[in-house]
Design an enzyme around this catalytic site. Sequence first.
Site, PDB file in Angstrom:
ATOM      1  N   LYS A 112       1.027  -1.424  -0.494  1.00 40.73           N
ATOM      2  CA  LYS A 112       0.026  -0.162   0.469  1.00 40.73           C
ATOM      3  C   LYS A 112       0.648   1.833   0.277  1.00 40.73           C
ATOM      4  O   LYS A 112       0.387   2.031  -0.295  1.00 40.73           O
ATOM      5  CB  LYS A 112      -1.216  -0.412   1.234  1.00 40.73           C
ATOM      6  CG  LYS A 112      -2.193  -1.872   0.746  1.00 40.73           C
ATOM      7  CD  LYS A 112      -3.467  -1.221   1.943  1.00 40.73           C
ATOM      8  CE  LYS A 112      -4.520  -2.424   1.579  1.00 40.73           C
ATOM      9  NZ  LYS A 112      -3.583  -3.544   1.348  1.00 40.73           N
TER      10      LYS A 112
HETATM   11  C1  LIG Z   1      -4.400  -4.517   0.307  1.00 36.89           C
HETATM   12  C2  LIG Z   1      -3.316  -6.093   0.961  1.00 36.89           C
HETATM   13  C3  LIG Z   1      -3.589  -7.190  -0.903  1.00 36.89           C
HETATM   14  C4  LIG Z   1      -5.115  -6.418  -1.388  1.00 36.89           C
HETATM   15  O1  LIG Z   1      -4.959  -5.208  -2.453  1.00 36.89           O
HETATM   16  P1  LIG Z   1      -6.055  -4.843  -3.404  1.00 36.89           P
HETATM   17  O2  LIG Z   1      -5.567  -3.553  -3.750  1.00 36.89           O
HETATM   18  O3  LIG Z   1      -7.403  -4.402  -1.364  1.00 36.89           O
HETATM   19  O4  LIG Z   1      -6.629  -6.221  -4.006  1.00 36.89           O
HETATM   20  C5  LIG Z   1      -3.272  -8.406  -0.912  1.00 36.89           C
HETATM   21  N1  LIG Z   1      -2.018  -7.872  -0.093  1.00 36.89           N
HETATM   22  C6  LIG Z   1      -1.684  -6.864   1.466  1.00 36.89           C
HETATM   23  C7  LIG Z   1      -0.449  -7.464   2.113  1.00 36.89           C
HETATM   24  C8  LIG Z   1      -2.218  -6.077   1.307  1.00 36.89           C
HETATM   25  O5  LIG Z   1      -1.521  -4.645   2.479  1.00 36.89           O
END
Ligand SMILES: *Cc1c(COP(=O)(O)O)cnc(C)c1O
Length: 497
Positions: A112
């Site tokens: 993120k």
């Molecule tokens: C947020 C997240 C995801 C999922 O990603 P999306 O964009 O919501 O599909 C997968 N793995 C981790 C570690 C995350 O923090």
Amino acid sequence: MMYKSTRGYSAEYSFSDAVLTGIAPDGGLFVPVKFPRFDSLEFAELCGMDYCSLAIEIFSKFVTDFTKAELERCVRNAYAGGSFPQDPAPVVSLSSSLNVLELWHGPTSAFKDMALQILPEFLSVAIKKSEQHRKVAILTATSGDTGKAALAGFQDAEDVKLLVFYPENGVSEMQKRQMVTQEGRNLSVIAVRGNFDDTQTGVKNIFTDAAFAETLKERGYTLSSANSINIGRLLPQIVYYFYAYLSLVGKRRISAGSKINFVVPTGNFGNILACYYAEKMGLPVNRIICATNDNNVVSDFMATGVYNSKRPFIQTISPAMDILVSSNLERLLYEASGNDAQSVAADQEDLKASGVYSVDKKTINNINQSFWSSYASQEECRATIKNVYQEFHYLIDPHTAVGIDVYDKYVISTGDTAPSVAVSTASPFKFNKTVAEAIFGPEAISGRNEFEILEDLSAKTGQTIPAPLRDLDRKPILHNKVCEVSGMKAAVDAFLQ
Ligand SMILES: *Cc1c(COP(=O)(O)O)cnc(C)c1O
């Protein structure tokens, strides 16, 4: 480039306005009115670019209301200002076909950061461009990763304040410690006595409280959210798909123009949607492999055309993917239905009313031309963590393991051994308890807290703990407020005095 709503609202928005508004007035999500395409000549020019230069090239097609200088400043502050190593998104090759794109070298060790480091930069410029100069107050409910990534991204951002609510007993020790030690003049972190759903509902109620919005407006604040439906969080994710492809070209593992597969561990469908957008822009992609965990609503949807969120919520060892309503799927439906805003709006109405919707044959066929999907159980996920470690001496976190397990299923099912990139979304050290147990068995974690397991995992595997997770247990705790769900609004009110 202008942006419009997936549900047909007539006005078009500039990038700045779309980022500041977050969600369209009809409840739809903002999408680009058309996709820029790189022709083969332009594509060839991208080869060999560093991450920042590539990001600037891609953003200059989407963020057309920023000057070149503004864009460059946003990109360099986000990716070259010391929060990331020189290569923000390294590609590691495990075998002749399987490569891993590591997206967790940012300040919070989860993917993120790739978007939340630049969203505040976009927002600051957008605020300056907006007609009435306003301050933005961001509220976020988090089940772990988003909260910390938002805190790190918005730390000391101009004209922005951020308040993160997390469920008191609903995040891991590491995640909690990451949040409550966060520094910054414009931030607050509050534990809520409730679970994640209570916390999220509390935030949603504040967002829809018109009288409260008016009070805040008088104080100069507009409420906004940092979650992945904001177009300013989505576009930055396109960059690393191009970057991964070009890295493989640079290393001569593929030739320019040949198609590859991407595997994406999916929750809210933001990350994987960016891959689909990259494909629409001309990136040579064969299949986008959508990996889900036991909460496999999206895999079922891709198999049947029916989206059914009415099922038990399963708490898994890949918590960031524990989602039953995948918001960004709406943007895919918009594209795959041939921009049929009316049917998208109707589907979302159905979802709200009954928890279920279904799309026509043409739409689901379109989706299945680009995507392939399956899911991994928790047991398969643990086995994959262990196998990948034993075979390649490489550590993966449980989310990445879901991706790699589903990739294996894809190869078995299709026989396609074309070069593929598995997107790695978190550092294995961030989920050290699950990783240590999967590889070394339950005795490796019994009676130990996450900080002890962290050191132990590093010692046993010889791999270095990422700097943001090191010494976390020795950092001073700066946030210790706790409130009831019913007290959340008062907390926001006090924070924005
Ligand atoms: C947020 C997240 C995801 C999922 O990603 P999306 O964009 O919501 O599909 C997968 N793995 C981790 C570690 C995350 O923090």
